[in-house]
Design a protein around this motif. Structure first.
Motif, PDB file in Angstrom:
ATOM      1  N   THR A 270       6.262 -28.819  61.529  1.00  0.00           N
ATOM      2  CA  THR A 270       7.664 -29.323  61.879  1.00  0.00           C
ATOM      3  C   THR A 270       8.020 -28.616  63.288  1.00  0.00           C
ATOM      4  OG1 THR A 270       8.580 -27.754  60.411  1.00  0.00           O
ATOM      5  CG2 THR A 270       8.563 -29.935  59.497  1.00  0.00           C
ATOM      6  N   PRO A 271       7.655 -29.048  64.323  1.00  0.00           N
ATOM      7  CA  PRO A 271       7.648 -28.268  65.578  1.00  0.00           C
ATOM      8  C   PRO A 271       9.160 -28.661  66.066  1.00  0.00           C
ATOM      9  CG  PRO A 271       6.441 -30.213  65.958  1.00  0.00           C
ATOM     10  CD  PRO A 271       6.544 -30.382  64.556  1.00  0.00           C
ATOM     11  N   ARG A 272      10.208 -27.959  65.478  1.00  0.00           N
ATOM     12  CA  ARG A 272      11.578 -28.070  65.704  1.00  0.00           C
ATOM     13  C   ARG A 272      12.004 -27.394  66.933  1.00  0.00           C
ATOM     14  NH1 ARG A 272      16.077 -29.649  66.909  1.00  0.00           N
ATOM     15  NH2 ARG A 272      17.526 -30.273  65.242  1.00  0.00           N
ATOM     16  N   LEU A 273      12.164 -27.713  68.111  1.00  0.00           N
ATOM     17  CA  LEU A 273      12.625 -27.155  68.930  1.00  0.00           C
ATOM     18  C   LEU A 273      14.112 -27.457  69.348  1.00  0.00           C
ATOM     19  CD1 LEU A 273       9.508 -27.476  71.490  1.00  0.00           C
ATOM     20  CD2 LEU A 273      10.135 -25.530  70.209  1.00  0.00           C
ATOM     21  N   TYR A 274      15.104 -26.519  69.509  1.00  0.00           N
ATOM     22  CA  TYR A 274      16.288 -26.539  69.922  1.00  0.00           C
ATOM     23  C   TYR A 274      16.366 -26.352  71.357  1.00  0.00           C
ATOM     24  CZ  TYR A 274      17.499 -26.468  65.161  1.00  0.00           C
ATOM     25  OH  TYR A 274      17.816 -26.599  63.967  1.00  0.00           O
ATOM     26  N   PRO A 275      16.768 -27.399  72.417  1.00  0.00           N
ATOM     27  CA  PRO A 275      16.785 -27.235  73.689  1.00  0.00           C
ATOM     28  C   PRO A 275      18.201 -26.349  73.873  1.00  0.00           C
ATOM     29  CG  PRO A 275      17.253 -29.415  73.133  1.00  0.00           C
ATOM     30  CD  PRO A 275      17.067 -28.806  71.662  1.00  0.00           C
ATOM     31  N   GLY A 276      18.211 -25.441  74.815  1.00  0.00           N
ATOM     32  CA  GLY A 276      19.146 -24.367  75.193  1.00  0.00           C
ATOM     33  C   GLY A 276      19.020 -24.248  76.524  1.00  0.00           C
ATOM     34  N   GLU A 277      19.904 -23.148  76.963  1.00  0.00           N
ATOM     35  CA  GLU A 277      19.927 -22.844  78.477  1.00  0.00           C
ATOM     36  C   GLU A 277      20.308 -21.309  78.614  1.00  0.00           C
ATOM     37  OE1 GLU A 277      20.970 -25.385  82.109  1.00  0.00           O
ATOM     38  OE2 GLU A 277      22.673 -25.260  80.627  1.00  0.00           O
ATOM     39  N   LEU A 278      19.593 -20.661  79.392  1.00  0.00           N
ATOM     40  CA  LEU A 278      19.855 -19.353  79.895  1.00  0.00           C
ATOM     41  C   LEU A 278      20.600 -19.447  80.940  1.00  0.00           C
ATOM     42  CD1 LEU A 278      19.755 -16.139  79.626  1.00  0.00           C
ATOM     43  CD2 LEU A 278      17.529 -16.192  80.450  1.00  0.00           C
TER      44      LEU A 278
ATOM     45  N   THR B 238      22.721 -17.711  84.074  1.00  0.00           N
ATOM     46  CA  THR B 238      22.965 -16.662  84.729  1.00  0.00           C
ATOM     47  C   THR B 238      23.595 -16.689  86.016  1.00  0.00           C
ATOM     48  OG1 THR B 238      20.739 -16.300  85.969  1.00  0.00           O
ATOM     49  CG2 THR B 238      20.962 -15.360  83.701  1.00  0.00           C
ATOM     50  N   ALA B 239      24.035 -15.653  86.634  1.00  0.00           N
ATOM     51  CA  ALA B 239      24.615 -16.050  87.983  1.00  0.00           C
ATOM     52  C   ALA B 239      23.954 -16.591  88.993  1.00  0.00           C
ATOM     53  CB  ALA B 239      25.297 -14.837  88.587  1.00  0.00           C
ATOM     54  N   GLY B 240      22.616 -16.313  88.878  1.00  0.00           N
ATOM     55  CA  GLY B 240      21.736 -16.930  89.995  1.00  0.00           C
ATOM     56  C   GLY B 240      20.844 -18.183  89.534  1.00  0.00           C
ATOM     57  N   GLU B 241      20.891 -18.284  88.343  1.00  0.00           N
ATOM     58  CA  GLU B 241      19.778 -19.553  87.685  1.00  0.00           C
ATOM     59  C   GLU B 241      20.146 -19.945  86.258  1.00  0.00           C
ATOM     60  OE1 GLU B 241      15.692 -17.901  87.523  1.00  0.00           O
ATOM     61  OE2 GLU B 241      14.942 -19.985  87.637  1.00  0.00           O
ATOM     62  N   ARG B 242      19.901 -21.302  86.079  1.00  0.00           N
ATOM     63  CA  ARG B 242      19.904 -21.700  84.949  1.00  0.00           C
ATOM     64  C   ARG B 242      18.539 -22.167  84.451  1.00  0.00           C
ATOM     65  NH1 ARG B 242      25.416 -24.082  84.233  1.00  0.00           N
ATOM     66  NH2 ARG B 242      24.859 -24.795  82.378  1.00  0.00           N
ATOM     67  N   ILE B 243      18.077 -21.326  83.231  1.00  0.00           N
ATOM     68  CA  ILE B 243      16.739 -21.654  82.864  1.00  0.00           C
ATOM     69  C   ILE B 243      16.774 -22.347  81.474  1.00  0.00           C
ATOM     70  CG2 ILE B 243      14.789 -20.584  81.962  1.00  0.00           C
ATOM     71  CD1 ILE B 243      15.775 -18.014  83.770  1.00  0.00           C
ATOM     72  N   ALA B 244      15.773 -23.540  81.426  1.00  0.00           N
ATOM     73  CA  ALA B 244      15.899 -24.373  80.138  1.00  0.00           C
ATOM     74  C   ALA B 244      15.051 -23.411  79.218  1.00  0.00           C
ATOM     75  CB  ALA B 244      15.106 -25.618  80.352  1.00  0.00           C
TER      76      ALA B 244
END
Ligand code: IPT
Length: 988
Positions: free
Chosen positions: A268-276, A278-284
């Motif tokens: 059950t490869p359940r992945l929750y999309p999210g974001e990190l 920061t001031a300089g970058e948004r990382i998936a």
């Protein structure tokens, strides 16, 4: 040897490519992510290239702007290996270094590729911030310049290396120059069994690093199975927020949150999309919550023991070597999932990083392995000089493991870190393990090659025979000399990190291993060696494609086709071995007890129920479907089983062999297969095959007329007693005893253990040159009897073989063969026992009722199911890269070989079903061939009807077939019924 105190930089006097100590220049290791809002620019594409034979390269003119410097250079595709693009040659060795062993020095012959690419920045490239230049893989050592300035050097072929380049970049006309050496100190650490393939073989990318963007982050996402909560904390070197909208999470970096979640698992490869953010970058982010622990001597994920149904996988493509594109990576994993494989060991180096993203997404457990193997030192007494036992190499060793762990630490699919493969033993490994444990205590550490396992959380073996595996499962393995180490090893869960060597035809004995894995909890499964044949594309002068292996590229030293040992052919066609593995590891077991009127379904998943599957049943008589229906299976937790009543058997069933077949198929589409894809099946007998009817008389009387003998519809040669025609159908050769097979790779055994090979035993017993002496051709009132002595040239053991022919009132010809061995056969099991006949080439279509649809042998027949099948003779072949015995179909009740007009020969089994093999060349021609293109169809279809076959085993690197699969020479009797089929029967 190395107990003297070492200077700080022990190898400082050596050129950079011979100095294993990581050079300054590259940035510290960090994680790899695919998606963020920071700009990136790929430098993949066509580069200028020139190869020189020594490490000096082409001088330094190419570093600068002058286009004339490379005017007469070639062009090269990057990522790529120059040896696969017309510059030099690939070379294959399993263990041997291709330079004299004198670590860390290499030879003067050091093919060196100078690469140059001129590029402009994209117009939108931000002016502020930093820019990083990343190499995802360069084999084996590189020196890098940008706009004439040296950035630095690096080693570690299958690892990322980055440089800060912002200060050197221009908007246009950047000159990136990379000198790549095939051999370096790093080569001593990269002695994996595979092609030596130098070059920039993974992506080259410019990454913009905006001001305020993180350098690195570490996602800790545990799953607490006692509460059902996920525990999330993201470490980051700059402050930021972590958003997981689906979970309503918005927390600061460094802060921990607990929320109810669905856990991640391979099922059950359940992945929750999210974001990190920061001031300089948004990382998936793709957060998968799971916890790996060793507890009570078992490896548990989310609180449960898991079972690895794994494969060892290399990055490989037959045209591009270890430069593998995303589509190919996905194809590998989709094929694995479709064949019930749930785990990958990334033998023997970290794969292209995108592969792990796909493992997260599709659901595969991963053992991520370091880019480390020093196997070639095994030939020095006591592994003298082994870098893992020489502390001067520790910085290089630690650098390698750091680059892997840092790169891949955020992948939920990675559940185990493996230090590397086959390095013997040494304190350097302990240093690496200590670093890993400190940096990431959340995953166990694996290392196989030291029997004391001082550095491993797992008791791991390669190619251990079944009996040894069973002893470990029962926890009665022989003790180690040191009681402390023994106690430690006894506390560990067990994995066969490599087993079932899938070289050529095979591997045999998979089911016997799986039974052990499913019986003893300590045995947590294994990883078949290996996923793919590393055959490289070649063409004959007239343009026919085939796959080359060691020795096909002018190598002075090589290990032949030992590089072709996969479950898929180089073009990723599944072999029968993969189909067998799929059946053996199916996560649902369906068995039946027709007499008791029940069937049993067992859920063998580790985490899921069976809701994702739809069950159906089919009732067949003699292979014809009489009834079919859906089967309602109640909810079953992992490990549970249920016994269900069989559906009522069809009332009006004709007499014959009746079977139940139950299928479990995907009820819905998944990311890796559409609804309807079969996951598991079971087949069991409702009414056994009736004994063949005795011959209906009156039986014909044989008559002699000159050189021709007649018996009913058939003619025979008077002198040899061999069948020549049957109802007008001409035979190229009448049936005659045959015991030979073109040895498989497993028959040929381990090439470094010449004596253990069964093929050598067969050769010594002369089975490849049997002679047939006719002692008598006897005519009786109702039978023709031919007495023969079949024996090898020059030797005295023999197989006295009697053919008894009768012709029944239905126009069929019956043959009974009796075989009586004399002399000493005790050490020589027979490859096969049966008859071989030759039919005209036109009879190129096979139809049979028996095992299929694919090839099987005594210890590879789990996937074979009874049914009616049709295939052309050409389609019956398995095109193993090195030709060898293949294509047998088991349990055949009857078979027909026919021409396009429908005319042909029908063969019915006697008491016991037979093995059917048909091909357009003889076994001897098959044996003589070295590549698929060496085989050309002749004017005969050669048919083997076998009473018995010798097992396949896995001895190309592992155990021989288990004794129960040996075909021991002994008295035998078997028979067939032959009928000519006229063309008109099918209206043709
Ligand atoms: C083992 C290696 O780990 C693997 O890389 C490969 O060589 C395989 O076997 C054989 O194909 S080494 C083995 C000789 C014990």
């Amino acid at each position: 040897m190395h107990d003297r105190p070492q200077a700080e930089a022990p190898f400082a006097a050596l050129p950079y490519y011979e100095n294993p100590t990581p050079a300054p220049g590259p940035l510290p290791a960090r994680s790899w992510w695919a998606t963020s809002d920071a700009a990136r620019h790929s430098l993949n594409g066509t580069w200028d290239f020139r190869l020189t034979p020594t490490a000096d390269g082409t001088g330094t003119a190419f570093l600068g702007d002058d286009p004339a410097a490379t005017a007469d250079w070639d062009q090269l595709a990057v990522p790529g290996h120059w040896v696969l693009q017309g510059h030099g040659n690939p070379a294959y060795t399993g263990v041997a270094y291709l330079f004299p062993v004198d670590p860390p020095r290499v030879s003067d012959e050091n093919p060196t590729g100078d690469h140059r690419r001129v590029f402009d920045l994209p117009e939108t490239w931000p002016a502020d911030g930093e820019t990083v230049l990343r190499f995802d893989g360069v084999d084996s050592a590189a020196r890098v310049w940008l706009n004439g300035e040296e950035l630095g050097t690096f080693q570690g072929s299958r690892l990322p290396h980055e440089f800060a380049v912002g200060h050197l970049l221009r908007r246009t006309g950047n000159v990136l120059a990379v000198r790549v050496h095939q051999w370096s100190a790093g080569s001593y650490l990269e002695d994996q069994d595979m092609w030596w393939l130098p070059g920039i073989f993974r992506d080259v990318t410019l990454l913009h690093r905006p001001a305020g963007a993180p350098t690195d982050h570490f996602v800790h996402a545990d799953y607490d199975h006692t509460t059902g909560e996920g525990v999330l904390r993201v470490e980051c070197d700059v402050p930021g927020r972590v958003l997981v909208p689906e979970l309503g999470l918005d927390l600061a970096t460094g802060e921990q949150a607990r929320v109810p979640v669905q856990p991640w698992s391979a099922e059950t490869p359940r992945l929750y999309p999210g974001e990190l953010v920061t001031a300089g970058e948004r990382i998936a982010l793709r957060v998968g919550f799971r916890t790996v622990r060793i507890e009570d001597g078992l490896l548990k994920v989310n609180g449960r023991r898991i079972l690895f149904r794994g494969v060892n996988r290399h990055d490989f493509h037959p045209d591009t070597g270890r430069a593998v594109d995303l589509a190919t990576m996905r194809e590998d994993l989709v094929l694995m999932k479709r064949h019930n494989i749930n785990a990958v060991r990334t033998s023997h180096y970290p794969p292209h990083p995108a592969l792990l993203d796909l493992c997260d997404e599709l659901g595969l457990w991963v053992i991520d392995e370091g880019d480390l193997e020093t196997h070639g030192f095994c030939w020095m007494p006591g592994w003298a000089g082994n870098p893992v036992a020489d502390e001067r190499w520790n910085p290089a060793l630690v650098d390698r493991v750091q680059r892997m762990v840092e790169r891949d630490k955020n992948r939920p699919s990675v559940v185990i870190w493996s230090l590397g493969n086959e390095c013997g033993r040494g304190a350097g490994l302990s240093t690496m393990a200590a670093w890993v444990r400190d940096r990431d205590p959340s995953r166990p550490v694996h290392y196989e090659n030291d029997a004391d396992y001082p550095d491993s959380d797992i008791y791991s073996r390669m190619y251990a025979p079944h009996a040894e595996v069973e002893a470990i499962g029962r926890r009665v393995e022989p003790p180690l000399a040191d009681p402390t180490l023994d106690a430690h090893r006894r506390s560990l869960p067990f994995l066969q990190i490599e087993y079932a060597h899938a070289m050529g035809n095979g591997p045999g004995g998979l089911a016997d291993y799986q039974r052990l894995f499913e019986t003893y909890e300590r045995l947590q499964g294994g990883f078949v060696w290996e996923w793919i044949d590393h055959g490289l594309t070649k063409h004959t002068p007239d343009g026919r494609r085939y796959y080359g292996y060691g020795g096909d590229f002018g190598e002075e030293v090589h290990d032949g086709n030992f590089v072709c040992d996969g479950l898929v052919l180089p073009d990723r066609t599944p072999t029968p071995g993969l189909l067998e593995y799929k059946k053996v590891i199916e996560p649902v077991r369906i068995t039946g007890n027709a007499a008791g009127g029940t069937l049993t379904i067992r859920n063998g998943h580790d985490f899921t129920g069976l809701d994702h599957l739809a069950f159906t049943w089919v009732h067949t008589v003699d292979g014809r479907e009489l009834a079919t229906g859906d089967l309602a299976v109640p909810p079953l937790a992992p490990g549970e089983l249920v016994e269900l009543p069989l559906p009522p058997a069809p009332a009006d069933a004709p007499p014959g062999e009746a079977l139940w077949t139950v299928h479990a198929r995907l009820a819905r589409d998944t990311a890796w297969a559409p609804a309807g894809h079969e996951v598991a099946w079971g087949q069991f007998t409702a009414a056994p095959r009736p004994a063949p009817a005795p011959a209906r008389g009156p039986l014909a009387t044989p008559r002699r007329d000159g050189a021709v003998l007649t018996l009913g519809p058939a003619t025979f040669d008077t002198r040899t007693g061999r069948l020549t025609t049957l109802a007008g159908l001409p035979l190229a050769e009448g049936p005659r005893l045959d015991v030979f097979r073109a040895p498989t790779d497993n028959d040929r055994g381990m090439h470094w253990e010449k004596d253990a090979q069964i093929s050598v035993v067969w050769e010594k017993h002369g089975l490849h040159r049997m002679r047939h002496r006719v002692d008598a051709v006897e005519l009786a009132a109702d039978a023709l009897t031919v007495r023969t002595r079949v024996a090898p040239l020059s030797l005295d053991p023999a197989l006295h073989t009697v053919y008894r022919w009768t012709a029944d009132a239905e126009g069929a010809l019956r043959l009974t063969v009796t075989v009586e061995p004399t002399g000493d056969w005790s050490s020589c099991p027979l490859p096969r026992l049966g008859v071989r006949l030759g039919l005209p080439a036109a009879f190129g279509r096979a139809t049979w009722y028996g095992g299929g649809p694919d090839e099987s042998y005594p210890d590879t027949r789990e996937a074979s199911r009874l049914g009616r099948y049709a295939a052309t003779v050409d389609a019956l072949q398995t095109h193993y890269v090195r030709p060898q015995e293949n294509g047998a179909r088991s349990d055949v009740r009857w078979a027909e070989l026919t021409a396009d007009d429908g005319g042909g020969l029908r063969i019915e089994a006697g008491e016991r079903p037979f093995w059917l093999t048909a091909r357009r060349w003889t076994s001897e021609q098959l044996d003589a061939a070295e590549h698929t293109v060496d085989l050309t169809p002749g004017d005969t279809v050669w048919v083997n009807l076998d009473h018995g076959q010798h097992g396949i085993g896995s001895q190309s690197c592992g155990p021989a077939p288990l004794p129960q699969y040996h075909l021991t020479a002994g008295p035998a009797e078997f028979g067939f019924r032959f009928l000519a089929i006229d063309a008109d029967r099918h209206g043709g």
